[in-house]
Design a protein around this motif. Structure first.
Motif, PDB file in Angstrom:
ATOM      1  N   ALA B  93       0.835  -1.139   0.025  1.00  0.00           N
ATOM      2  CA  ALA B  93      -0.032  -0.096   0.011  1.00  0.00           C
ATOM      3  C   ALA B  93       0.907   1.266   0.011  1.00  0.00           C
ATOM      4  CB  ALA B  93      -0.779  -0.082   1.063  1.00  0.00           C
ATOM      5  N   ARG B  96       2.575   1.751  -3.514  1.00  0.00           N
ATOM      6  CA  ARG B  96       1.959   1.834  -4.883  1.00  0.00           C
ATOM      7  C   ARG B  96       0.728   2.860  -4.779  1.00  0.00           C
ATOM      8  NH1 ARG B  96       5.527  -0.774  -6.781  1.00  0.00           N
ATOM      9  NH2 ARG B  96       5.379  -2.430  -8.370  1.00  0.00           N
ATOM     10  N   PHE B  97       0.395   3.371  -3.555  1.00  0.00           N
ATOM     11  CA  PHE B  97      -0.782   4.214  -3.635  1.00  0.00           C
ATOM     12  C   PHE B  97      -0.453   5.470  -2.717  1.00  0.00           C
ATOM     13  CE2 PHE B  97      -2.392  -0.065  -3.602  1.00  0.00           C
ATOM     14  CZ  PHE B  97      -3.438   0.241  -4.763  1.00  0.00           C
ATOM     15  N   PHE B  99      -1.940   7.710  -0.895  1.00  0.00           N
ATOM     16  CA  PHE B  99      -3.148   8.167  -0.442  1.00  0.00           C
ATOM     17  C   PHE B  99      -2.841   9.117   0.702  1.00  0.00           C
ATOM     18  CE2 PHE B  99      -1.001   4.698   1.443  1.00  0.00           C
ATOM     19  CZ  PHE B  99      -0.882   4.821   2.586  1.00  0.00           C
ATOM     20  N   ARG B 102       0.135   9.104   3.661  1.00  0.00           N
ATOM     21  CA  ARG B 102       1.171   8.142   3.267  1.00  0.00           C
ATOM     22  C   ARG B 102       2.323   8.550   4.203  1.00  0.00           C
ATOM     23  NH1 ARG B 102       4.733   8.381  -0.695  1.00  0.00           N
ATOM     24  NH2 ARG B 102       5.793   6.464  -1.161  1.00  0.00           N
ATOM     25  N   ARG B 178      -7.358  -5.895  -7.998  1.00  0.00           N
ATOM     26  CA  ARG B 178      -6.102  -5.330  -7.484  1.00  0.00           C
ATOM     27  C   ARG B 178      -5.291  -6.330  -6.602  1.00  0.00           C
ATOM     28  NH1 ARG B 178      -7.005   0.750  -7.113  1.00  0.00           N
ATOM     29  NH2 ARG B 178      -5.634   1.203  -8.721  1.00  0.00           N
TER      30      ARG B 178
ATOM     31  N   ASN C 415      -8.882   5.450  -2.092  1.00  0.00           N
ATOM     32  CA  ASN C 415      -7.883   4.515  -1.686  1.00  0.00           C
ATOM     33  C   ASN C 415      -8.072   3.435  -0.710  1.00  0.00           C
ATOM     34  OD1 ASN C 415      -5.519   5.767  -3.588  1.00  0.00           O
ATOM     35  ND2 ASN C 415      -5.970   7.371  -2.016  1.00  0.00           N
ATOM     36  N   ALA C 418      -5.951   0.528  -0.548  1.00  0.00           N
ATOM     37  CA  ALA C 418      -4.538   0.958   0.150  1.00  0.00           C
ATOM     38  C   ALA C 418      -4.690   0.940   1.523  1.00  0.00           C
ATOM     39  CB  ALA C 418      -3.870   2.181  -0.371  1.00  0.00           C
TER      40      ALA C 418
END
Lengths: 367, 275, 701
Positions: B93, B96-97, B99, B102, B178, C415, C418
């Motif tokens: 997570a 790759r993301f 958000f 993060r 995903r 997200n 995530a």
């Protein structure tokens, strides 16, 4: 078979607007090439079709259905990536079979499909190898094969040939084109290389800075570029663009620039040009300039006296860079005599293949 | 010619250095072969006339060593599994993301390493007592899996960063969700990093003493370090047994390290920067 | 507790379980120090064992913290009358513990093969010691000592203070260390070692024990607990510590009891079972079993009157020795006195202080530490203010969250995947790291300490202020920086150096790589204890090797401050270089060969290649590893604690984290320790930010 239609697609990453309302349609069974300089948004557009990016606005319609919110796995599109993106832990066979295993197809059917594609691409010898044991060209074929196995409605290509050397690239170009004729389904192909676009496309969509500059067949883009950007992007070597004025002397129209005077009377709708503001950009492609020495019909009115600066010999033709006054001209001439830098050269302009653009808007003046 | 001499020179240096490095490890083995009282001797020899495997025999036959070993394996196995699952998912997570939060998560992972661990013990204990997890493996496993986690997550994230995005994009276009793109394509590619993560999780639990000492009270639940420590009473240590135990405790870790040293070099990506 | 003792306890418990089939006794064993800290922690958490067995000196702290119950209400007063008075431990007018035996006192034990009658005075002791300290094989190294004992520990030292006249503690629990007796005792022990040379230069408990058991020491000063251990190995006799010749007084060993206390959280039915079990465990029957098995001096009057005890000559002799002793104080202040005494005493032995200065200083330190240990800072205005601030902060967080909830919600939905992937790990880290961190933050602002164990309150930044205004903090900080810088630079340079060597075309390079990783693989506590053994002045391999190879005289690794700190550093360098080596190897593999070839064409030397290609190319991998390594080293308590045995000598080998540990668990100063940890945390955060900025690596995050 299915067409892809994009309507008013926009996308930005942070403050950076990548796509500014894109409308384009790839018809069913069409080979459409999206071409443009790097950073123009073409790859993002392709990724939006694939579902790897979500557009901020607009609709993605595949086969008549709005697919904006459909997961890439459900879009029935196949995609070939620039770096191939082969699964490094799997053998070639497993790479090809992967999508079918996900769909839980029977072993026999998977086998059939994989063999079919492998034979079509002549990679049936390589099925037991891992990607890292393959050459660049072989990897490219496997990547193609992986898409082929899918028998998708739409094929997407993201600069698939840019990692290959020139010779292989040409070979693969043909191969892909051949595949298209064989499979006869919709293919959308992104590239920055105008040669690929010209040679492969049924229609080209030329993008720049997040907008579409022109959509049309290769011929249309070549012969009737919508603006100076299109005219320079399409065609190799690139077009000569010359700033100048259109003047009327004794009732006939002339294009005047530093070191250059061209009689435009032979052009069909020349009246249109006369009505406009005098300042225009004239475009002439190097292949439309001829050496007076070899010309069967002399045209002294439209001959430009130049001095040669540099000669690039390409074998069948020579690309001659020269100048007349302050105007630079490159011409693609059949090699019949040797030309040296410093020589003087008379170039005949093919008046009917001239392009004119508004000085301000850079738009094509339709004649 | 000079190249050969140079290689010889380097080779002999490395041999000497390696021997010096190994000496302390060999020293423990030497002690484990002596009697309890002979550990204070002026002899440098590892094997003396008094040496015997008696301590090992006692260790396995007369103490609960095998029970402790079984317990330790159980705890370490679960911890390793949990550690790998948690680190691999959350590292993914983070890699790759993009958000919200993060960066905060990444920095706080690093920050967790900065607080003196000894001061975390008291709150651990209070928390576990409130959750009624004292004297249970569950409590121990939660703590173990989480303490090694920040490093493992960083480590996994670093490795994922080196894998091109196109790989899972290809998988998704091939029909993966995903999550299945992650499990079917990314995880197999990340094997070296997973191995390292597993190794670290294993180590964090296998030889940990302090936390185990506050969580486990029933001797039947003791893990190896606890058992080992019980040979070492405040005013009398059974050195032979202790050393023999230490040797046996070290063996599985050694084996793991040695067999995985190949992956250590390729999989340890604390330092990789996404380019 | 010795292994044999544990076995005996299990035996009597099994017997009890037989007669009470519905009851199961779970025994859990901890070493004295850990027993204390673990029981404290579990008491805060509201759990822990029902019955605690341990030495009487833990009664004071436990009673003050309120984590054991007073026994007066639980047992009839006649119960206590069954025991010797020093087995019923009273503190602040209440009874807290009942012992199942008395003793734990020091005495002189002698090897009957070497000595027929024990020395009765110190003069005799010195004389006998001199004749028994021998170099048997003539190699210039002493093979047999006259006397050995763990003389660096205060417990093993204070009897001598008594022998010189005064006692080290007053009846009210205040220290009495600034006395002539203390000075004389300091000087006496030092003279045994340096002038008369009848005891080894460095001698911890293990060494003394081993020497005596193998017949390489004629006499040992040790407690009754060791009898069982020696019984089958040495034919030994016991005697009181010899009279101090100059005063005519006998040394006064501490006599204590080991006994049972009851957890404050034990109530109801469980409590009545516990009382029943405790009655059984202290009964004459059980005590006689111990007499038989372990030769423990019973505490029960009935057991003492039993013929088995009456006829036991060892116990009779022992009873006489006990008479010369003094009871072990149970006040919590004892710990602070031990601590102050230990440091100064070790300085005397290390030769850095004269006995007079040490006596003065130990008294001052003891008073000082008792003051800080006992001080209760009342929550003043600042406390209220901080509380308000904390509340406001939480409220503000809530409000911000409420206002921005739409953004958060959207981000979550975008997200989701995530966040879901992150969630389990986040929960784990939250409970195991972030919650404890928050807890510590609160504690650091509170007056949590020995006397406020159960009712602490927020007081503000007092602890932060006292850390930052204390000169000691800065010297510790300085030492920690030296520790970190020396360690990390060795780790990195050694690691990179080895990696470069191994990365060449070399025979067996994989073997080297594998073998050199071993220090990393070895469990840290095992490695640290092994190294401690190797640093022993006389028997450690390091001095032996230095002597045999370089003919160096033995270095006192563990009793001199600089040497001891170096010993810790050496150990940690050994532990830490493989990690850096592996990281560097990974970095080296990513350097394309062409770069070296190109530089070779350009005529670069090896050295230039290393500086201009290798180093810059592995820098991006090394920098995060260096940051992590620095943080780990800065906070590595294991090595310092285990190699220096908790800061020896004289607490001079502490780094910040080991000092935190000591403050929290040795001196009960939780608030102070928590504040210190917060400061450590801030220091490391600042370091990381600055270091990342300077190496332009904030992109890492």
């Amino acid at each position: 078979m299915a067409g892809v239609s994009l309507q008013a697609i926009s996308k930005s990453f942070g403050d950076n607007t990548i796509l500014k309302g894109i409308d384009v349609q790839a018809h069913s069974r069409e080979f459409m090439v999206i071409v443009g300089p790097s950073g123009c948004g073409k790859s993002t557009l392709l990724r939006i079709i694939a579902g790897l990016e979500t557009p901020d606005g607009g609709d993605v319609i595949i086969d008549g259905e709005r697919k904006n919110d459909t997961d890439p796995s459900k879009r029935e599109v196949a995609m070939v990536f620039q770096n191939y993106a082969l699964y490094p832990t799997m053998t070639v066979y497993e790479n090809l079979a992967f999508s079918q295993r996900i769909r839980k197809r029977s072993k026999d059917e998977i086998d059939k499909r994989v063999m079919e594609s492998a034979e079509m691409l002549k990679i049936d010898e390589l099925l037991d190898r891992k990607p890292k044991e393959l050459s660049g060209g072989q990897r490219q074929r496997v990547a193609l094969g992986r898409a082929l196995v899918r028998k998708p409605k739409v094929f997407l290509f993201d600069e698939p040939l840019s990692n290959l050397d020139a010779k292989l690239r040409q070979e693969m170009r043909l191969e892909i084109k051949k595949l298209h004729t064989q499979l006869n389904n919709t293919m959308i192909y992104v590239t920055h290389d105008q040669t690929e676009a010209m040679t492969m496309a049924d229609r080209i969509c030329l993008m720049n800075n997040g907008i579409i500059e022109q959509i049309g067949t290769p011929e249309e883009l070549y012969n009737k570029p919508a603006n100076t950007f299109v005219s320079t992007f399409i065609g190799m070597p690139p077009i000569n663009l010359i700033d100048g004025e259109v003047c009327t002397e004794n009732g006939s129209a002339f294009f005047m620039s530093d070191g250059m005077r061209i009689n435009l009377e032979k052009i069909k709708n020349i009246e249109l040009l006369k009505d406009l503001d005098k300042h225009v950009i004239m475009g002439i492609r190097p292949e439309n300039l001829h050496d007076n020495y070899f010309a069967e019909i002399k045209d002294p009115e439209n001959t430009i006296k130049c001095t040669v600066d540099l000669v690039e010999n390409l074998g069948s033709v020579a690309l001659v860079h020269s100048h007349s006054g302050n105007t630079h001209l490159s011409a693609s001439l059949t090699t019949g005599k040797t030309i040296h830098p410093g020589d003087s050269l008379d170039l005949i302009v093919d008046v009917n293949s001239l392009h004119f653009f508004h000085q301000e808007t850079k738009e094509r003046i339709k004649l | 010619m000079s190249k050969k001499i140079e290689t010889l020179f380097i080779f002999s240096f490395l041999v000497l250095f390696t021997l010096a490095t190994l000496y302390p490890a060999l020293n423990i083995i030497g002690i484990s072969l002596r009697t309890d009282d002979a550990f204070q001797s002026r002899s440098l020899a590892l094997w003396t006339s008094e040496s015997s495997f008696r301590s090992y025999v006692t260790l396995f036959l007369k103490t609960d060593f095998l029970t402790w070993m079984k317990n330790s394996f159980l705890v370490s196995f679960v911890v390793t599994l949990t550690g790998v699952v948690l680190a691999s998912t959350s590292g993914y997570a983070l890699s790759r993301f993009n958000f919200m939060g993060r960066r905060a998560v990444l920095s706080s992972l690093l920050m967790t390493q900065m607080f003196p661990a000894t001061m975390l013990l008291l709150p651990f204990f209070i928390l576990l007592a409130k959750l009624k997890l004292i004297n249970s493996y569950l409590g121990l496993i939660i703590i173990y899996s989480s303490t090694a986690l920040p490093f493992c997550i960083w480590q996994m994230k670093g490795y994922y960063d080196t894998i091109p995005d196109a790989l899972e994009e290809a998988a998704r276009i091939d029909g993966c969700s995903r999550f299945s793109a992650f499990t079917k394509v990314i995880l197999p590619v990340s094997a070296p990093a997973l191995v390292i993560t597993a190794l670290f999780s294993f180590m964090a639990s296998w030889s940990e003493y302090v936390v185990a000492a506050i969580v486990l009270q029933d001797p039947g639940l003791y893990t190896l370090p606890l058992g080992l420590k019980s040979f070492q009473a405040s005013l009398s240590t059974q050195w032979g047994l202790y050393a023999a135990g230490a040797v046996v405790v070290s063996i599985p870790v050694m084996i793991l390290f040695i067999s995985l040293s190949r992956f250590l070099v390729s999989g340890l990506t604390v330092g990789s920067v996404k380019g | 507790m010795l292994y044999e003792n544990r076995k005996a306890l299990r035996e009597v418990c099994d017997k009890y379980e037989e007669s009470h089939p519905d009851i199961k006794i779970e025994l859990t064993y901890r070493e004295t120090e850990e027993l204390r800290s673990n029981f404290q922690s579990s008491a805060i958490g509201g759990s822990g064992p029902d019955l605690i067995y341990g030495p009487s000196d833990q009664v004071g702290p436990f009673a003050v913290m309120g984590i054991i119950q007073s026994l007066d209400e639980l047992f009839p007063s006649s119960f206590f009358d069954q025991f010797l008075s020093n087995a019923v431990v009273r503190f602040q007018e209440k009874t807290w513990m009942v012992g199942d035996g008395v003793g734990n006192h020091l005495m002189l034990m002698f090897n009957k093969e070497l000595i027929s009658t024990p020395p009765e005075s110190t003069d005799e002791l010195i004389q006998m010691g001199k004749s028994l300290t021998k170099d048997l094989n003539g190699d210039g190294i002493i093979d047999q000592y006259g006397l050995v004992w763990n003389f660096t520990e205060p417990f093993f030292y204070v009897p001598w203070i008594g022998g010189f006249g005064d006692w080290f503690i007053n009846d009210d629990g205040s220290p009495n260390l600034n006395t002539k007796s203390n000075e004389n005792a300091f000087a006496f022990i030092k003279s045994l070692r340096d002038e008369h040379r009848i005891i080894p230069k460095e001698c911890d408990y293990e060494t003394a024990n081993a020497l005596f058991k193998t017949g390489r020491a004629a006499m040992i000063i040790n407690g009754d607990w060791s009898w069982g251990d020696y019984r089958d190995k040495v034919d030994f006799g016991i005697a009181a510590l010899p009279m101090v010749s100059s005063t005519g007084d006998f040394p006064t060993p501490l006599v204590s009891t080991k006994g049972y206390s009851i957890n404050v959280h034990t109530t109801g039915e469980q409590l009545s079972h516990t009382i029943d079990l405790m009655t059984y465990l202290t009964s004459p029957e059980v005590q006689l079993h111990y007499v038989r098995r372990l030769n423990v001096q019973p505490s029960s009057l009935a057991a003492l009157a039993h013929p088995n005890v009456q006829s036991n000559s060892l116990l009779n002799q022992n009873a006489d020795i006990i008479k010369k002793g003094r009871p072990m104080p149970v006040v919590p202040e004892l710990r602070a006195i031990w601590d102050a005494l230990r440091g100064e005493y070790q300085s005397v032995l290390a030769g850095t202080k004269d006995p007079h200065a040490a006596a003065v200083e130990s008294q001052r330190k003891a008073i000082d530490q008792i003051k800080t240990m006992n001080v209760v800072i009342e929550p003043g205005v600042q406390g209220k203010f901080i509380k308000g601030l904390l509340f406001l902060f939480i409220a503000a967080l809530g409000i911000v969250f409420w206002i921005k909830k739409k953004i958060y919600l959207r981000s979550f939905q975008e997200n989701k995947f995530a966040y879901l992937m992150l969630l389990p790990a986040f929960l784990g880290i939250m409970s195991v790291i972030i919650f404890p961190f928050g807890y510590n933050l609160i504690i650091s602002l509170s007056n949590f300490s020995l006397r406020t164990f159960k009712h602490w309150e927020i007081i503000g930044f007092h602890h932060f202020a006292s850390v930052l205004t204390d000169g000691g903090f800065y010297s510790l900080f300085g030492k920690t920086i030296i520790w970190t810088v020396v360690n990390v630079s060795f780790h990195v340079s050694l690691g990179v150096f080895l990696a470069v060597l191994i990365n060449r075309t070399l025979p067996a390079k994989r073997t080297f790589r594998t073998l050199l990783i071993i220090p990393w693989a070895l469990p840290q506590y095992i490695a640290a204890l092994t190294w401690r053994g190797m640093f022993n002045q006389e028997y450690g391999s390091i001095n032996l090797i230095l002597n045999q190879l370089l003919n160096m005289s033995p270095i006192q690794w563990l009793s001199q401050p600089v040497e001891a700190f170096s010993a810790c550093i050496i150990t940690n360098i050994w532990l830490g270089f493989p990690f850096m080596m592996v990281v560097a190897l990974g970095g080296l593999q990513s350097i394309p060969k062409e770069m070296y070839e190109a530089s070779q064409v350009d005529g670069a030397s090896r050295w230039q290649q290393f500086w201009n290609i290798t180093l810059p190319m592995i820098k991006p991998v090394m920098i995060p590893a260096v940051i992590l390594g620095t943080i780990w080293t800065f906070n590595n308590i294991n090595v310092v604690w285990l190699v220096s045995n908790g800061g020896e000598p004289s607490d001079l080998t502490h780094i910040l984290v080991s000092y935190v540990y000591k403050a929290a668990f040795n001196l009960y100063r939780y608030g102070y320790a928590a504040a210190l940890s917060m400061i450590i945390f801030l220091i490391l955060s600042m370091f990381t930010v600055v270091f990342m900025r300077r190496s332009k690596l904030d992109t890492v995050v």
